[in-house]
Design an enzyme around this catalytic site. Structure first.
Site, mmCIF file in Angstrom:
data_model
loop_
_atom_site.group_PDB
_atom_site.id
_atom_site.type_symbol
_atom_site.label_atom_id
_atom_site.label_comp_id
_atom_site.label_asym_id
_atom_site.label_seq_id
_atom_site.Cartn_x
_atom_site.Cartn_y
_atom_site.Cartn_z
ATOM 1 N N SER A 156 -13.315 -70.090 61.551
ATOM 2 C CA SER A 156 -14.785 -69.813 61.682
ATOM 3 C C SER A 156 -15.693 -70.529 60.912
ATOM 4 O O SER A 156 -15.818 -71.914 61.029
ATOM 5 C CB SER A 156 -14.868 -68.361 61.481
ATOM 6 O OG SER A 156 -16.416 -68.116 62.043
ATOM 7 N N ASP A 254 -14.462 -64.816 72.463
ATOM 8 C CA ASP A 254 -15.208 -65.199 71.314
ATOM 9 C C ASP A 254 -16.371 -65.999 71.654
ATOM 10 O O ASP A 254 -16.304 -66.842 72.532
ATOM 11 C CB ASP A 254 -14.179 -66.364 70.543
ATOM 12 C CG ASP A 254 -14.545 -66.655 69.202
ATOM 13 O OD1 ASP A 254 -15.810 -66.401 68.945
ATOM 14 O OD2 ASP A 254 -13.762 -67.191 68.557
ATOM 15 N N HIS A 284 -12.458 -63.085 68.216
ATOM 16 C CA HIS A 284 -12.676 -64.058 67.200
ATOM 17 C C HIS A 284 -12.178 -63.327 65.637
ATOM 18 O O HIS A 284 -12.001 -62.032 65.514
ATOM 19 C CB HIS A 284 -14.224 -64.357 66.995
ATOM 20 C CG HIS A 284 -14.685 -65.055 65.762
ATOM 21 N ND1 HIS A 284 -14.761 -66.290 66.016
ATOM 22 C CD2 HIS A 284 -14.909 -64.823 64.404
ATOM 23 C CE1 HIS A 284 -15.040 -66.643 64.818
ATOM 24 N NE2 HIS A 284 -15.526 -65.946 64.046
#
Length: 315
Positions: A156, A254, A284
């Protein structure tokens, strides 16, 4: 592909507990919520050795934690920059993840406790991560590591930092980076991304990370909106030629799915060898959910194989 049943069960459980979305939290609440992931990461795997260090960076010092695999070195190095929207996460939150990554890659993992926003805004986190990478290369021999085999890895926000570190290393003739391992990376922080990436709308709510939360994180990370147009904040608009080979891993449910896929395509178009690994049923953050989502563990093991293969190709 439908949402993975274990991911669905997790989301339903979190909703039943009344978990708020990050954009509804204070910074302190978000940081406390980060610690909740520790219980979802499974068991802490043993590694050969763990070393904690404090290293100097511009304006202060930061912690790093080095996970060494069993067996004789020198071991290849994986610089791991954790996710958390640039706002939360620390060495304890991802300790289990780093252990698993070290074993999967059969490499030393250097986990970096970079300084967080909003106390430290862009580009402090990136500067810290680059400084830590330089430090690891400079001190590799004394720690049983191999400075000729360095990969950058992040999930991320950490994926954003990893590929930006690779850019800096290329442009500054810094440590030679052999590989990029990018888990559902943030690659485009510019406003109005929904027009470029439909997943920002299609997966914008209901799947742990929301599009509104992404904007909340950016509001804390950037000094002003113009920062988002910096290629070190939005790597997809940067010069990608000459970057090291990469694996780009995405999750189907996501908000960041489409920009991750687009980044893999952009790297390929720039002549960078890329392995694109979609996970259509995932949400995610699944790298932090190996204790509750079986599929996530398999992806981590596959990432480890990619890193081992990359290190084996280095002279």
């Amino acid at each position: 592909m439908p949402l993975d049943p274990q991911a669905q069960a997790l989301l339903e459980g979190l909703a039943a507990q009344g978990l708020k979305s990050f954009e509804e939290m204070s910074v302190d609440e978000a940081r406390q919520t980060g610690y909740a992931f520790i219980g979802l990461e499974g068991d802490a795997e043993p590694v050969g050795n763990v070393i904690d260090k404090m290293i100097a960076v511009a304006g202060g010092e930061i912690p790093v934690r080095i996970y060494l695999p069993a067996g004789a070195g020198p071991h290849p190095i994986v610089m791991y920059f954790h996710g958390g929207g640039f706002v939360f996460g620390d060495l304890e939150v991802v300790d289990k993840v780093a252990r698993s990554l070290s074993n999967a890659a059969q490499a030393a993992v250097v986990l970096v406790g970079y300084r967080l926003a909003p106390e430290h805004r862009f580009p402090t986190a990136l500067d810290d991560c680059y400084a830590a990478t330089q430090w690891a290369a400079d001190h590799a021999q004394e720690l049983g590591m191999d400075a000729a085999r360095i990969a950058v890895c992040g999930d991320s926000a950490g994926g954003n930092l990893a590929t930006a570190v690779a850019m800096l290393a290329r442009d500054r003739q810094g440590p030679k980076i052999a590989y990029q391992m990018l888990f559902y990376p943030v690659t485009d922080a510019r406003p109005d991304t929904s027009s470029r990436y439909p997943s920002r709308i299609d997966n914008g709510s209901g799947y742990l990370l929301t599009s509104a939360a992404m904007n909340w994180f950016f509001s804390h990370y950037f000094n002003n909106p113009d920062d988002a147009a910096n290629p070190l904040a939005s790597p997809i608009i940067g010069v990608l030629t000459g970057l090291p080979p990469a694996s780009v891993i995405t999750a189907g449910y996501d908000p960041l799915h489409d920009e991750g896929k687009a980044y893999a395509d952009a790297l390929r178009d720039a002549g960078v060898p890329v392995k694109y690994l979609p996970n259509p049923g995932m949400i995610h953050g699944f790298m932090w959910l190996t204790g509750v989502i079986e599929h996530a563990r398999g992806v981590l093991d596959e990432a480890g194989r990619h890193l081992r293969d990359a290190f084996a190709q280095q002279p």
